[in-house]
Design an enzyme around this catalytic site. Structure first.
Site, PDB file in Angstrom:
ATOM      1  N   ASN A  72       0.938  -1.182  -0.044  1.00 30.06           N
ATOM      2  CA  ASN A  72       0.002   0.026   0.036  1.00 30.06           C
ATOM      3  C   ASN A  72       0.836   1.162   0.027  1.00 30.06           C
ATOM      4  OD1 ASN A  72      -1.822   2.005   0.549  1.00 30.06           O
ATOM      5  ND2 ASN A  72      -2.386   1.419   2.407  1.00 30.06           N
ATOM      6  N   TRP A  73       1.079   1.906  -1.106  1.00 28.29           N
ATOM      7  CA  TRP A  73       1.935   2.807  -1.205  1.00 28.29           C
ATOM      8  C   TRP A  73       1.467   4.240  -0.676  1.00 28.29           C
ATOM      9  CZ3 TRP A  73       3.725   3.057  -7.207  1.00 28.29           C
ATOM     10  CH2 TRP A  73       4.513   2.051  -7.465  1.00 28.29           C
ATOM     11  N   LYS A  74       0.057   4.216  -0.302  1.00 28.78           N
ATOM     12  CA  LYS A  74      -0.382   5.372   0.448  1.00 28.78           C
ATOM     13  C   LYS A  74       0.032   6.604  -0.697  1.00 28.78           C
ATOM     14  CE  LYS A  74      -0.375   3.233   4.885  1.00 28.78           C
ATOM     15  NZ  LYS A  74      -0.182   3.486   6.159  1.00 28.78           N
TER      16      LYS A  74
ATOM     17  N   GLU B 160      -5.237  -4.676  10.645  1.00 27.46           N
ATOM     18  CA  GLU B 160      -4.321  -3.666  10.855  1.00 27.46           C
ATOM     19  C   GLU B 160      -4.757  -2.801  11.966  1.00 27.46           C
ATOM     20  OE1 GLU B 160      -2.638  -2.553   6.926  1.00 27.46           O
ATOM     21  OE2 GLU B 160      -3.911  -1.095   7.003  1.00 27.46           O
TER      22      GLU B 160
ATOM     23  N   GLY C 147       2.819  -1.163   4.419  1.00 28.60           N
ATOM     24  CA  GLY C 147       3.101   0.582   4.014  1.00 28.60           C
ATOM     25  C   GLY C 147       4.300   0.864   3.615  1.00 28.60           C
ATOM     26  N   GLY C 148       5.001   1.620   4.445  1.00 29.63           N
ATOM     27  CA  GLY C 148       6.584   2.164   4.453  1.00 29.63           C
ATOM     28  C   GLY C 148       7.553   0.985   3.688  1.00 29.63           C
TER      29      GLY C 148
ATOM     30  N   HIS D 123      -9.609   1.259   4.758  1.00 25.53           N
ATOM     31  CA  HIS D 123      -8.180   1.466   5.572  1.00 25.53           C
ATOM     32  C   HIS D 123      -8.412   2.422   6.764  1.00 25.53           C
ATOM     33  CE1 HIS D 123      -4.321   2.513   6.545  1.00 25.53           C
ATOM     34  NE2 HIS D 123      -3.742   1.532   5.738  1.00 25.53           N
TER      35      HIS D 123
ATOM     36  N   GLY E 250       2.479   2.379  10.903  1.00 23.90           N
ATOM     37  CA  GLY E 250       3.449   3.510  10.648  1.00 23.90           C
ATOM     38  C   GLY E 250       4.253   3.938  11.872  1.00 23.90           C
TER      39      GLY E 250
END
Ligand code: 13P
Length: 248
Positions: free
Chosen positions: A10-12, A166, A232-233, A94, A172
């Site tokens: 998930n690149w956001k 999640e 994510g990151g 999300h 994050g």
């Protein structure tokens, strides 16, 4: 029941034409991976990612989808549009959408229905905040989030839904749920589905998301009910994302 692991990035709201090209090219160059792999990119880059992923087993996903079909809904993007750009998946619900943009359980349930009608596989995100965990409300919250979708779609639809557990406090933050903490909630989710249909519950893939990194991916995914990760990151760094895929 053996379930194939599924790892999705998930690149956001990150990336750019040059960075995306470098990242996707590096992912493709890794060749065959032992899991289903997807990247969920910002809307404007879907066309670029679709082109770059041609000939690759890596699937494409979006990070959101409208609960509407078409019409006067400024700023919204329909499931059909996402299909035209080669999306297989759409992340739905999300926690950043829930908390920062006020998406409700009911709206998220409608998004799951619409996504499936358009031929997309929703990646349905559920999870508790730190305050909810500390108040011993994790199972209550996760059950409410799950039940809202179940009552809109029915249990049969879960044959084509991926769930991502999640915990909001792990997103994050660098704080990961321990494998056992995550496993407990994953098992709870699967049991809740099994109460309606044991076969579907045994098939549904439940990803863990929240500070999953190369260093913790293997032990998390070794747990019996953890079927992959929503990253994510670490999905923005080819080497890290590939290491997680290889840990699957
Ligand atoms: P991080 O991996 O950056 O914690 O993000 C998890 C997440 O929100 C994936 O959807």
């Amino acid at each position: 029941m053996s379930r194939k692991k599924i790892i999705a990035g998930n690149w956001k709201m990150n990336g750019g034409l040059a960075a995306n090209q470098a990242l996707v090219t590096a992912l493709k160059a890794a060749g065959d991976l032992p899991a289903d792999v997807a990247v969920c990119v910002p809307y404007p880059y879907l066309a670029q990612a679709q082109q770059l992923l041609q000939g690759s087993a890596i699937a494409l996903g979006a990070q959101n989808v409208s609960e509407q079909t078409a019409g006067a809904f400024t700023g919204e993007v329909s499931g059909e549009m996402l299909r035209e750009f080669g999306c297989t998946y759409a992340i739905v619900g999300h926690s950043e959408r829930r908390t920062l943009y006020g998406e409700t359980d009911a709206q998220i349930a409608r998004k799951c229905v619409r996504a499936q009608q358009a031929g997309l596989v929703p990646i349905l995100c559920i999870g508790e905040t730190l305050a909810e965990r500390e108040a011993n409300r994790t199972e209550t919250v996760v059950a409410e989030q799950l039940d809202a979708v179940l009552s809109a779609t029915g249990i049969a639809a879960f044959a084509n839904i991926v769930i991502a557990y999640e915990p909001v406090w792990a997103i994050g933050t660098g704080k990961t749920a321990t494998p056992q903490q995550a496993q407990d909630v994953h098992a709870f989710i699967r049991q809740r589905l099994a109460a309606q249909d044991a076969n579907i519950a045994a098939q549904v893939r439940i990803q863990y998301g929240g500070s999953m990194k190369p260093g913790n991916a293997k032990e998390l995914m070794a747990m019996p009910d953890i079927d992959g990760g929503l990253i994510g990151g670490a999905s923005l760094v080819a080497e890290d994302f590939l290491a997680i895929c290889k840990a699957a």
